[in-house]
Design an enzyme around this catalytic site. Structure first.
Site, PDB file in Angstrom:
ATOM      1  CG  ASP A  77      -9.077   9.708  -7.989  1.00  0.00           C
ATOM      2  OD1 ASP A  77      -9.006   8.954  -7.008  1.00  0.00           O
ATOM      3  OD2 ASP A  77     -10.141  10.244  -8.371  1.00  0.00           O
ATOM      4  CG  ASP A 120      -0.462   0.432   2.464  1.00  0.00           C
ATOM      5  OD1 ASP A 120       0.770   0.593   2.592  1.00  0.00           O
ATOM      6  OD2 ASP A 120      -1.261   0.650   3.396  1.00  0.00           O
ATOM      7  CG  ASP A 132      -3.744   3.319   0.334  1.00  0.00           C
ATOM      8  OD1 ASP A 132      -4.711   2.835   0.965  1.00  0.00           O
ATOM      9  OD2 ASP A 132      -2.688   3.674   0.887  1.00  0.00           O
ATOM     10  CG  ASN A 157      -7.202  10.640  -0.903  1.00  0.00           C
ATOM     11  OD1 ASN A 157      -7.078  11.071  -2.041  1.00  0.00           O
ATOM     12  ND2 ASN A 157      -7.322   9.354  -0.648  1.00  0.00           N
TER      13      ASN A 157
END
Length: 307
Positions: free
Chosen positions: A185, A168, A211, A176
């Protein structure tokens, strides 16, 4: 209805119509058949066998057997049978066939072939959408477990190596929260492209969720799997605008924590996933931006220094 009218109707039929005699030689070949298969009526009528338009002799023989049975319609007919035809250029075309014996004694028959290419393409597109993550272009979690179960069986049966990478993104939540989901994104898309460009055709890259990502590496021992993990980590740090240490104006840094494990195929999918996940969390809790491996049937966790 006279023969002239029959010929006119056949010529106007939007679906390919092919009629054959008892020897299988083409006697009727309408314009729609010409368009679909790439032959002219002149070159096939009276000279070409219908068997040459099927993928193989067995396929043509099966259609003939169905005509003389009630397995796919009443005796002397075939209703809605799905098959394939081969064009003059060698392309395979999926079709739905409805056919009937015109003269049982002579063995003459006529078939109507409906082109299923558009339907098949749509089905393939829908299938791809059902197993693919739209944002990254990688496979999704549902498809991941199907592939992992298949590869575990193959590894067990043929005694092949199989490795799994779980990773991850360190710092992704801060991206974010502080920079917005559009930037998040963009980073996820970068990961998707990296995996597409770097992995082998036999490898399977998956966006597991959020993620978190998985990579199935068939026929790969753990040593080579670790090399793949480190190569991905280093390439991501080079390519990503938000990598640690990069001189930029971004407020957050993002890196990879990767967990690597191997299996001989004797385990259930969840067992392998849990071990790879454990290794990934070990990498993250040790500071991130590194790979950690866990070997099967061994309780030790081996850390690798970041390169």
């Amino acid at each position: 209805m006279n023969q002239v009218n029959e010929r006119v109707m056949i010529s106007l039929c939007p679906d390919p119509v092919i009629g054959v005699d008892g020897e299988g030689i083409v006697q009727i070949f309408n314009p729609a058949a010409e368009k679909l298969l790439g032959y002219s009526a002149e070159e096939v009528i009276g000279s070409l066998s219908i068997t040459s338009m099927y993928p193989d002799l067995k396929s043509a023989q099966r259609v003939k057997r169905l005509l003389y049975s009630d397995l796919h319609g009443a005796f002397g007919s075939v209703e809605g049978y799905e098959a394939s035809l081969i064009t003059a250029a060698g392309k395979t075309v999926p079709v739905r066939l409805s056919a009937a014996l015109v003269d049982e004694e002579k063995g003459t028959s006529i078939g109507f072939f409906h082109d299923l290419t558009e339907r098949f393409n749509l089905e393939q597109q829908l299938h791809k959408l059902s197993i693919t993550d739209e944002l990254t272009g990688l496979y999704n979690q549902r498809h991941f477990y199907k592939v992992l179960a298949r590869e575990l069986n193959r590894a067990k049966r043929y005694k092949h190596d199989l490795s799994l990478i779980c990773f991850d993104l360190d710092g992704f939540k801060q991206v974010n929260d502080q920079m917005g989901h559009l930037e998040g994104d963009r980073i996820l898309k970068t990961v998707g492209k990296l995996l597409h460009d770097t992995l082998r055709l036999s490898d399977v890259g998956v966006r597991y969720g959020g993620d978190e990502f998985m990579i199935i590496l068939p026929d790969t021992g753990i040593d080579d799997a670790v090399k793949t993990a480190e190569r991905l980590r280093i390439l991501f740090n080079k390519q990503s605008l938000s990598s640690p240490g990069r001189d930029n104006a971004l407020e957050c840094s993002v890196s990879m924590s990767l967990g690597v494990t191997e299996t001989n195929g004797t385990e259930k999918p969840d067992q392998v996933v849990k071990r790879a996940d454990l290794a990934m969390y070990q990498a993250k809790s040790s500071g991130g931006n590194q790979s950690v491996l866990v070997k099967q049937h061994m309780g030790d966790v081996v850390s690798m220094a970041s390169l």
